[in-house]
Design a protein around this motif. Structure first.
Motif, PDB file in Angstrom:
ATOM      1  N   SER A   1       0.593  -1.120   0.210  1.00  0.00           N
ATOM      2  CA  SER A   1      -0.023   0.199  -0.263  1.00  0.00           C
ATOM      3  C   SER A   1       0.643   1.082   0.604  1.00  0.00           C
ATOM      4  O   SER A   1       1.058   1.497  -0.321  1.00  0.00           O
ATOM      5  N   HIS A   2       2.100   0.659   0.803  1.00  0.00           N
ATOM      6  CA  HIS A   2       3.111   2.633   1.099  1.00  0.00           C
ATOM      7  C   HIS A   2       3.096   2.849  -0.658  1.00  0.00           C
ATOM      8  O   HIS A   2       4.107   3.964  -0.964  1.00  0.00           O
ATOM      9  N   CYS A   3       3.600   1.669  -0.872  1.00  0.00           N
ATOM     10  CA  CYS A   3       4.658   1.904  -3.145  1.00  0.00           C
ATOM     11  C   CYS A   3       3.472   2.260  -3.412  1.00  0.00           C
ATOM     12  O   CYS A   3       3.687   2.924  -4.123  1.00  0.00           O
ATOM     13  N   TYR A   4       1.583   2.284  -3.723  1.00  0.00           N
ATOM     14  CA  TYR A   4       1.342   2.196  -4.037  1.00  0.00           C
ATOM     15  C   TYR A   4       0.641   4.105  -4.377  1.00  0.00           C
ATOM     16  O   TYR A   4       0.354   4.819  -4.892  1.00  0.00           O
ATOM     17  N   PHE A   5       1.096   4.139  -3.076  1.00  0.00           N
ATOM     18  CA  PHE A   5       0.691   5.024  -1.973  1.00  0.00           C
ATOM     19  C   PHE A   5       1.537   6.879  -2.861  1.00  0.00           C
ATOM     20  O   PHE A   5       2.192   7.552  -3.529  1.00  0.00           O
ATOM     21  N   ASN A   6       2.687   5.938  -2.506  1.00  0.00           N
ATOM     22  CA  ASN A   6       4.172   6.838  -3.100  1.00  0.00           C
ATOM     23  C   ASN A   6       3.987   6.870  -4.317  1.00  0.00           C
ATOM     24  O   ASN A   6       5.366   7.374  -4.645  1.00  0.00           O
ATOM     25  N   GLY A   7       3.978   5.925  -5.376  1.00  0.00           N
ATOM     26  CA  GLY A   7       4.432   5.134  -6.446  1.00  0.00           C
ATOM     27  C   GLY A   7       5.745   5.179  -6.766  1.00  0.00           C
ATOM     28  O   GLY A   7       6.972   5.352  -7.258  1.00  0.00           O
ATOM     29  N   VAL A   8       6.349   3.750  -5.018  1.00  0.00           N
ATOM     30  CA  VAL A   8       7.031   3.639  -5.623  1.00  0.00           C
ATOM     31  C   VAL A   8       7.713   2.627  -5.667  1.00  0.00           C
ATOM     32  O   VAL A   8       6.566   1.392  -5.287  1.00  0.00           O
ATOM     33  N   GLY A   9       8.093   2.372  -7.291  1.00  0.00           N
ATOM     34  CA  GLY A   9       8.463   1.438  -8.262  1.00  0.00           C
ATOM     35  C   GLY A   9       7.228   0.844  -8.970  1.00  0.00           C
ATOM     36  O   GLY A   9       7.198   0.021  -9.616  1.00  0.00           O
ATOM     37  N   ILE A  10       6.072   1.413  -8.820  1.00  0.00           N
ATOM     38  CA  ILE A  10       4.666   1.146  -9.536  1.00  0.00           C
ATOM     39  C   ILE A  10       4.171   2.911  -9.621  1.00  0.00           C
ATOM     40  O   ILE A  10       4.013   3.457  -9.262  1.00  0.00           O
ATOM     41  N   LYS A  11       2.986   2.813 -10.768  1.00  0.00           N
ATOM     42  CA  LYS A  11       2.425   4.344 -11.186  1.00  0.00           C
ATOM     43  C   LYS A  11       1.822   4.398  -9.728  1.00  0.00           C
ATOM     44  O   LYS A  11       0.897   3.465  -9.176  1.00  0.00           O
ATOM     45  N   THR A  12       1.541   5.765  -8.896  1.00  0.00           N
ATOM     46  CA  THR A  12       0.996   6.336  -7.541  1.00  0.00           C
ATOM     47  C   THR A  12      -0.405   5.674  -8.864  1.00  0.00           C
ATOM     48  O   THR A  12      -0.715   6.420  -9.698  1.00  0.00           O
ATOM     49  N   ASN A  13      -1.428   4.664  -7.730  1.00  0.00           N
ATOM     50  CA  ASN A  13      -2.768   4.386  -7.531  1.00  0.00           C
ATOM     51  C   ASN A  13      -3.467   4.335  -6.034  1.00  0.00           C
ATOM     52  O   ASN A  13      -2.926   3.410  -5.239  1.00  0.00           O
ATOM     53  N   PHE A  14      -3.388   5.514  -5.999  1.00  0.00           N
ATOM     54  CA  PHE A  14      -4.748   5.708  -4.378  1.00  0.00           C
ATOM     55  C   PHE A  14      -5.438   5.178  -4.448  1.00  0.00           C
ATOM     56  O   PHE A  14      -5.556   3.650  -3.266  1.00  0.00           O
TER      57      PHE A  14
ATOM     58  N   ARG B   1      -7.204  -3.813   4.411  1.00  0.00           N
ATOM     59  CA  ARG B   1      -6.472  -5.736   4.196  1.00  0.00           C
ATOM     60  C   ARG B   1      -5.559  -6.024   5.790  1.00  0.00           C
ATOM     61  O   ARG B   1      -5.703  -6.495   6.223  1.00  0.00           O
ATOM     62  N   ALA B   2      -3.847  -5.094   5.652  1.00  0.00           N
ATOM     63  CA  ALA B   2      -3.045  -5.285   6.095  1.00  0.00           C
ATOM     64  C   ALA B   2      -3.372  -5.141   7.546  1.00  0.00           C
ATOM     65  O   ALA B   2      -3.196  -5.369   8.929  1.00  0.00           O
TER      66      ALA B   2
END
Length: 135
Positions: free
Chosen positions: A103-116, A125-126
């Motif tokens: 979720s951190h990666c998605y929120f911050n666009g780390v390694g993947i395009k940002t997707n809130f 879920r976590a």
């Protein structure tokens, strides 16, 4: 490993042999021992090798640790894309820590395009899993 003498060398040899033959208990023991020694050894390639072997067998802990190793560049070149891949695999297998990191990666666009939307999908879920673990 950590012991000294011929007996320890023989035990280490047998442990590696068993791991090479596919015995999961031996592989688990080796990766756990390797993880404990990761900051004190030059054998990080062994750690990466065994975690890859476990991850291919769908072992959630290995998938999560591979994600962490790639995320932090420990024993491998830092690669957020690979980190996200392994966090996702571990999250799909129920690892609460992987869900938070994903979720951190998605929120911050780390390694993947940002997707809130996807970040929000994994975060509750976590959070729910952590609450259940604490009870």
């Amino acid at each position: 490993m950590n012991g000294t003498g011929k007996r320890q060398d023989k035990a280490d040899s047998l442990l590696y042999e068993a791991a090479d033959l596919g015995y999961v208990d031996a592989q688990t023991l080796l990766s756990t021992m390797s993880l404990k020694e990761i900051l004190n050894t030059d054998s990080r390639s062994d750690l990466i090798f065994w975690f890859n072997e476990y991850a291919k067998k769908d072992w959630t802990v290995a998938q999560y640790y591979l994600g962490l190793l790639y995320y932090n560049g420990i024993g491998v070149e830092k690669d957020y894309g690979h980190a996200v891949y392994w966090f996702y695999k571990a999250a799909k297998n129920g690892c609460a820590e992987a869900k938070l990191d994903l979720s951190h990666c998605y929120f911050n666009g780390v390694g993947i395009k940002t997707n809130f939307g996807r970040g929000e999908k994994w975060y509750p879920r976590a959070d729910a899993m952590y609450i259940n673990l604490r009870l």
